[in-house]
Design an enzyme around this catalytic site. Sequence first.
Site, PDB file in Angstrom:
ATOM      1  N   CYS A   1      41.001  35.700 103.426  1.00 26.27           N
ATOM      2  CA  CYS A   1      40.765  34.667 104.225  1.00 26.27           C
ATOM      3  C   CYS A   1      40.364  33.473 103.531  1.00 26.27           C
ATOM      4  CB  CYS A   1      39.240  35.383 105.173  1.00 26.27           C
ATOM      5  SG  CYS A   1      38.716  33.817 106.080  1.00 26.27           S
TER       6      CYS A   1
ATOM      7  N   CYS B   1      39.673  27.901 109.048  1.00 26.92           N
ATOM      8  CA  CYS B   1      40.293  27.944 110.503  1.00 26.92           C
ATOM      9  C   CYS B   1      39.163  27.768 111.328  1.00 26.92           C
ATOM     10  CB  CYS B   1      41.269  29.057 110.799  1.00 26.92           C
ATOM     11  SG  CYS B   1      42.125  29.648 109.335  1.00 26.92           S
TER      12      CYS B   1
ATOM     13  N   THR C   1      31.618  32.631 107.943  1.00 30.68           N
ATOM     14  CA  THR C   1      32.808  32.543 107.054  1.00 30.68           C
ATOM     15  C   THR C   1      32.672  31.384 106.192  1.00 30.68           C
ATOM     16  OG1 THR C   1      34.449  33.847 108.375  1.00 30.68           O
ATOM     17  CG2 THR C   1      35.495  32.229 106.942  1.00 30.68           C
TER      18      THR C   1
ATOM     19  N   GLU D   1      31.237  35.469 103.540  1.00 23.82           N
ATOM     20  CA  GLU D   1      30.530  35.414 104.878  1.00 23.82           C
ATOM     21  C   GLU D   1      28.931  35.521 104.515  1.00 23.82           C
ATOM     22  OE1 GLU D   1      32.558  38.413 104.428  1.00 23.82           O
ATOM     23  OE2 GLU D   1      34.330  37.223 105.095  1.00 23.82           O
TER      24      GLU D   1
ATOM     25  N   HIS E   1      41.341  30.162 118.289  1.00 25.19           N
ATOM     26  CA  HIS E   1      41.054  31.020 117.203  1.00 25.19           C
ATOM     27  C   HIS E   1      41.751  32.381 117.004  1.00 25.19           C
ATOM     28  CE1 HIS E   1      39.047  31.382 113.322  1.00 25.19           C
ATOM     29  NE2 HIS E   1      38.334  32.477 113.504  1.00 25.19           N
TER      30      HIS E   1
ATOM     31  N   TYR F   1      44.482  34.075 114.027  1.00 27.00           N
ATOM     32  CA  TYR F   1      44.700  35.210 113.249  1.00 27.00           C
ATOM     33  C   TYR F   1      46.289  35.752 112.909  1.00 27.00           C
ATOM     34  CZ  TYR F   1      39.793  36.365 113.122  1.00 27.00           C
ATOM     35  OH  TYR F   1      38.480  36.250 112.664  1.00 27.00           O
TER      36      TYR F   1
ATOM     37  N   CYS G   1      46.836  34.424 110.585  1.00 29.33           N
ATOM     38  CA  CYS G   1      46.682  34.261 109.169  1.00 29.33           C
ATOM     39  C   CYS G   1      47.196  35.806 108.587  1.00 29.33           C
ATOM     40  CB  CYS G   1      45.303  33.882 108.833  1.00 29.33           C
ATOM     41  SG  CYS G   1      44.111  35.182 109.494  1.00 29.33           S
TER      42      CYS G   1
ATOM     43  N   GLU H   1      37.371  42.058 109.691  1.00 28.01           N
ATOM     44  CA  GLU H   1      37.255  40.554 110.328  1.00 28.01           C
ATOM     45  C   GLU H   1      38.326  40.528 111.495  1.00 28.01           C
ATOM     46  OE1 GLU H   1      37.749  37.344 107.808  1.00 28.01           O
ATOM     47  OE2 GLU H   1      36.682  36.190 108.779  1.00 28.01           O
TER      48      GLU H   1
HETATM   49  C1  LIG Z   1      34.219  39.074 108.625  1.00 30.02           C
HETATM   50  C2  LIG Z   1      33.757  38.079 109.844  1.00 30.02           C
HETATM   51  C3  LIG Z   1      33.916  36.964 109.864  1.00 30.02           C
HETATM   52  C4  LIG Z   1      33.211  36.195 110.825  1.00 30.02           C
HETATM   53  N1  LIG Z   1      33.276  34.748 110.669  1.00 30.02           N
HETATM   54  C5  LIG Z   1      32.610  34.154 111.725  1.00 30.02           C
HETATM   55  C6  LIG Z   1      32.622  32.494 111.687  1.00 30.02           C
HETATM   56  O1  LIG Z   1      33.002  32.191 110.814  1.00 30.02           O
HETATM   57  N2  LIG Z   1      31.976  31.956 112.653  1.00 30.02           N
HETATM   58  C7  LIG Z   1      31.321  32.629 113.771  1.00 30.02           C
HETATM   59  O2  LIG Z   1      30.593  32.242 114.499  1.00 30.02           O
HETATM   60  N3  LIG Z   1      31.274  34.061 113.558  1.00 30.02           N
HETATM   61  C8  LIG Z   1      32.162  34.582 112.964  1.00 30.02           C
HETATM   62  N4  LIG Z   1      32.051  35.944 112.884  1.00 30.02           N
HETATM   63  C9  LIG Z   1      31.620  36.798 114.123  1.00 30.02           C
HETATM   64  C10 LIG Z   1      32.436  37.359 114.944  1.00 30.02           C
HETATM   65  O3  LIG Z   1      33.023  36.369 115.878  1.00 30.02           O
HETATM   66  C11 LIG Z   1      31.483  38.370 115.729  1.00 30.02           C
HETATM   67  O4  LIG Z   1      31.491  39.506 114.945  1.00 30.02           O
HETATM   68  C12 LIG Z   1      31.942  39.059 117.068  1.00 30.02           C
HETATM   69  O5  LIG Z   1      31.958  37.936 117.999  1.00 30.02           O
HETATM   70  C13 LIG Z   1      31.316  40.209 117.475  1.00 30.02           C
HETATM   71  O6  LIG Z   1      29.763  39.997 117.355  1.00 30.02           O
HETATM   72  P1  LIG Z   1      28.920  40.896 116.583  1.00 30.02           P
HETATM   73  O7  LIG Z   1      29.361  41.014 115.347  1.00 30.02           O
HETATM   74  O8  LIG Z   1      27.340  40.361 116.695  1.00 30.02           O
HETATM   75  O9  LIG Z   1      29.206  42.298 117.378  1.00 30.02           O
HETATM   76  P2  LIG Z   1      28.219  43.066 118.509  1.00 30.02           P
HETATM   77  O10 LIG Z   1      28.223  41.838 119.349  1.00 30.02           O
HETATM   78  O11 LIG Z   1      27.128  43.723 118.030  1.00 30.02           O
HETATM   79  O12 LIG Z   1      29.404  44.021 119.197  1.00 30.02           O
HETATM   80  C14 LIG Z   1      29.216  45.446 118.731  1.00 30.02           C
HETATM   81  C15 LIG Z   1      30.261  46.081 120.064  1.00 30.02           C
HETATM   82  O13 LIG Z   1      29.256  46.044 121.212  1.00 30.02           O
HETATM   83  C16 LIG Z   1      29.984  45.552 122.129  1.00 30.02           C
HETATM   84  N5  LIG Z   1      29.094  44.817 122.979  1.00 30.02           N
HETATM   85  C17 LIG Z   1      28.471  43.641 122.409  1.00 30.02           C
HETATM   86  N6  LIG Z   1      27.808  43.015 123.368  1.00 30.02           N
HETATM   87  C18 LIG Z   1      27.988  43.601 124.499  1.00 30.02           C
HETATM   88  C19 LIG Z   1      27.542  43.675 125.873  1.00 30.02           C
HETATM   89  N7  LIG Z   1      26.692  42.724 126.381  1.00 30.02           N
HETATM   90  N8  LIG Z   1      27.893  44.587 126.863  1.00 30.02           N
HETATM   91  C20 LIG Z   1      28.751  45.770 126.267  1.00 30.02           C
HETATM   92  N9  LIG Z   1      29.142  45.741 124.949  1.00 30.02           N
HETATM   93  C21 LIG Z   1      28.952  44.653 124.185  1.00 30.02           C
HETATM   94  C22 LIG Z   1      31.194  44.747 121.371  1.00 30.02           C
HETATM   95  O14 LIG Z   1      32.341  44.782 122.419  1.00 30.02           O
HETATM   96  C23 LIG Z   1      31.432  45.676 120.344  1.00 30.02           C
HETATM   97  O15 LIG Z   1      32.309  46.912 120.427  1.00 30.02           O
HETATM   98  C24 LIG Z   1      32.557  36.912 112.064  1.00 30.02           C
HETATM   99  C25 LIG Z   1      32.611  38.056 111.944  1.00 30.02           C
HETATM  100  C26 LIG Z   1      33.289  38.940 110.915  1.00 30.02           C
HETATM  101  C27 LIG Z   1      33.241  40.640 111.032  1.00 30.02           C
HETATM  102  S1  SF4 Z   2      41.678  32.540 110.820  1.00 27.55           S
HETATM  103 FE1  SF4 Z   2      42.004  34.216 109.286  1.00 27.55          FE
HETATM  104  S2  SF4 Z   2      42.071  32.908 107.392  1.00 27.55           S
HETATM  105 FE2  SF4 Z   2      41.368  31.608 108.918  1.00 27.55          FE
HETATM  106  S3  SF4 Z   2      39.189  31.752 108.920  1.00 27.55           S
HETATM  107 FE3  SF4 Z   2      39.911  33.290 110.396  1.00 27.55          FE
HETATM  108  S4  SF4 Z   2      40.224  35.182 109.362  1.00 27.55           S
HETATM  109 FE4  SF4 Z   2      39.888  33.539 107.867  1.00 27.55          FE
END
Ligand SMILES: Cc1cc2nc3c(=O)[nH]c(=O)nc-3n(C[C@H](O)[C@H](O)[C@H](O)COP(=O)(O)OP(=O)(O)OC[C@H]3O[C@@H](n4cnc5c(N)ncnc54)[C@H](O)[C@@H]3O)c2cc1C
Ligand code: SF4
Length: 529
Positions: free
Chosen positions: A113, A117, A204, A270, A305, A309, A311, A459
């Site tokens: 990553c 983006c 990220t 992250e 966004h 992906y 990417c 991710e």
């Molecule tokens: C490596 C990585 C990089 C990331 N980078 C960024 C970033 O740069 N900026 C950023 O803003 N975010 C970033 N994210 C966040 C990403 O958008 C969230 O991980 C994603 O939206 C899920 O939220 P959560 O991790 O809190 O999971 P959760 O919300 O806890 O979800 C876990 C599970 O519960 C379910 N769930 C959640 N809420 C509900 C509900 N109300 N009802 C029923 N089911 C539900 C989901 O569908 C999922 O199956 C990143 C995540 C990762 C893993």
């Molecule tokens: S689109 Fe791909 S490379 Fe770009 S920030 Fe997200 S995971 Fe990283």
Amino acid sequence: MSTDATQARHGGAQPSALRTGAQYIESLRGRGLAVYLMGKKVDEPVDHPIIRPSINAVARTYDLAVENPELATAISPFTGERVNRFLHIAQSVDDVVMQNKMQRRLGQLTGTCFQRCVGMDALNALYSVTHEIDEEHGSDYHRRFREFVAMTQRRGVVIGGAMTDVKGDRSLPPHQQADPDMFVHVTRRTREGVYLTGAKAHQTGCLNSHWLIVMPTMRLGPQDADYAVVGAVPVDADGITYIYGRQSCDTRAMEEGDLDAGNARFAGQEAMVVFSDVFVPWEQVFMHGEVDYAAMLVERFTCYHRRSYVCKSGVGDVLIGAAATIADYNGVANASHIRDKLVEMTHRNETIYATGIAASYQSHATRSGAYICDDMLANVCKHHVTSVPYELARLAQDLAGGLVVTLPSQQDLEHSEIGALLDKYLKGRSDVPTAKRLRILRLIENMTLGRNAVGYLTESMHGAGSPQAQRIQIGRQMQLDFKQALARELAGIDEDALRAMASDFGDYFTRVFASAGERSPDTPPHGES
Ligand SMILES: Cc1cc2nc3c(=O)[nH]c(=O)nc-3n(C[C@H](O)[C@H](O)[C@H](O)COP(=O)(O)OP(=O)(O)OC[C@H]3O[C@@H](n4cnc5c(N)ncnc54)[C@H](O)[C@@H]3O)c2cc1C
Ligand code: SF4
């Protein structure tokens, strides 16, 4: 550092834009960030062995812009200058398409990553959303935002997109949480600006950025007005603490030698970002209480966004290459099932690219003039991404053999007594040096189990929203009435169904059947279905 000084540092005070990877890396030094990693405060993140590979990955985005300006830069309508494409507001279908091409290339070059983006997609989403808030409310957000974008372009900085809140009890909206800080919110307002408190998770490239754009993470109601806030904050603003996320096998970067790291040069990043009364001057506030626009912002951001992906198809190219290489080194490259598995990997990988690039080619203009990709196809792209890399990882491990998880360390390989034994017994094809075989196995480990599996696998699952988030969007746009009308007409059940269908294709099919010229600012804007 004081807020004024911080803003001067990242505002117009600097004379020229950051252009090269080396300039970018230097710009990160000496910022005095409060960064914690494994229980210790990090003095200088740039020099930390665990953090540095993630900085190298961002630096690659600068160097690509120098090497291939057609791919990774664009002419800004705000500055009239050539700017890094990650800071450009898409002015055409081609601009959106080129984002994807740049992303695939960077995935190929880094195998991880490259972190820019989220910021690019946040800038593009906010460009149209601020325009439409102003249209309804007569506010001044769009002018402020354009000036902010122009400043970032003049400086050539990195923008992080801070959307995901820690969220507490997922069944409750922000105002009903037991702790009001589960979502970032405005705690105070003064004549000068607002103060923010809360925490953003999984951010990220946050400390590899110069600015963070704080945004709401979900649809909000009238009682959530304090949470409907968008603001740009310098990464080194007072009151921000960064708590670095562990990645599988990350401490291998602290060991001697580079073999066991698998990909010693590049990694993702992250961290949790904690805001404690962080000041944002009004000039950098781009939403303040307009709860109705939180959902529009989230939808437009995720629209861009989810097709970013693509990417992962670039990263997938690396994994396919690694799988083919280990098969070659093992002497089985010509076996039919190996060839077939590489075809399967390629087929699935191109499915990611196909759906993402199709979403970009089916872009349309918003009322602001900025172009946005197709929401249905972007969601389909991201939904593929939640599973395809896992299947590619499975096939790569199949071709790698068990050694991918049982390989001794570089220290053993170089040991005066046992090194020769390992060199002898870990050989594959007699004409391939053992060390080459081990390096490619470590790369496969890195991408499917190690630190770059964070970006390639998990991710892919959760970034830009967990799988269910895409299914909801796909379900909203699948136009079942329209499809039923097609079926009823052909089955001879309802001949009027065809007439209704001919006069109104509906949201998605209007975009499907429109010519490129018709996808103009008059096309129904995004999020208004
Ligand atoms: C490596 C990585 C990089 C990331 N980078 C960024 C970033 O740069 N900026 C950023 O803003 N975010 C970033 N994210 C966040 C990403 O958008 C969230 O991980 C994603 O939206 C899920 O939220 P959560 O991790 O809190 O999971 P959760 O919300 O806890 O979800 C876990 C599970 O519960 C379910 N769930 C959640 N809420 C509900 C509900 N109300 N009802 C029923 N089911 C539900 C989901 O569908 C999922 O199956 C990143 C995540 C990762 C893993
Ligand atoms: S689109 Fe791909 S490379 Fe770009 S920030 Fe997200 S995971 Fe990283």
